[in-house]
Scaffold this motif. Structure first.
Motif, PDB file in Angstrom:
ATOM      1  N   GLY A   1       9.056  47.246  -4.816  1.00 25.04           N
ATOM      2  CA  GLY A   1       7.906  46.969  -5.675  1.00 25.04           C
ATOM      3  C   GLY A   1       6.996  48.147  -5.926  1.00 25.04           C
TER       4      GLY A   1
ATOM      5  N   THR B   1       6.505  52.311  -7.710  1.00 21.92           N
ATOM      6  CA  THR B   1       6.964  53.355  -8.611  1.00 21.92           C
ATOM      7  C   THR B   1       6.559  54.691  -8.009  1.00 21.92           C
TER       8      THR B   1
ATOM      9  N   THR C   1      11.796  50.697  -6.660  1.00 20.20           N
ATOM     10  CA  THR C   1      11.672  49.473  -7.455  1.00 20.20           C
ATOM     11  C   THR C   1      11.988  48.246  -6.607  1.00 20.20           C
ATOM     12  N   ASP C   2      12.976  48.355  -5.737  1.00 18.25           N
ATOM     13  CA  ASP C   2      13.348  47.234  -4.875  1.00 18.25           C
ATOM     14  C   ASP C   2      12.204  46.809  -3.965  1.00 18.25           C
TER      15      ASP C   2
ATOM     16  N   ASN D   1      14.520  56.105  -7.205  1.00 17.57           N
ATOM     17  CA  ASN D   1      13.701  55.227  -8.051  1.00 17.57           C
ATOM     18  C   ASN D   1      14.117  53.772  -7.889  1.00 17.57           C
ATOM     19  N   GLN D   2      15.420  53.537  -7.723  1.00 19.04           N
ATOM     20  CA  GLN D   2      15.905  52.163  -7.537  1.00 19.04           C
ATOM     21  C   GLN D   2      15.382  51.567  -6.230  1.00 19.04           C
TER      22      GLN D   2
END
Length: 47
Positions: free
Chosen positions: A32, A34, A29-30, A25-26
């Protein structure tokens, strides 16, 4: 659309789904995204 092109596009879709699905998930997110976005991004590679 010819069958070979359909098969290649499907392979591209599945590869994109698998690669993005394997990210944390990280990491998503990095870049952009989900988990919800993965299917939409993969669908763009299918066309």
């Amino acid at each position: 659309m010819n069958p070979i092109r359909i098969a290649k596009n499907w392979i591209s879709y599945r590869r994109t789904m698998n690669e993005l699905g394997n990210l944390s998930n990280q990491a998503l997110t990095d870049i952009g995204l989900t988990r919800y976005d993965i299917r939409n991004v993969a669908a763009r590679s299918y066309r």
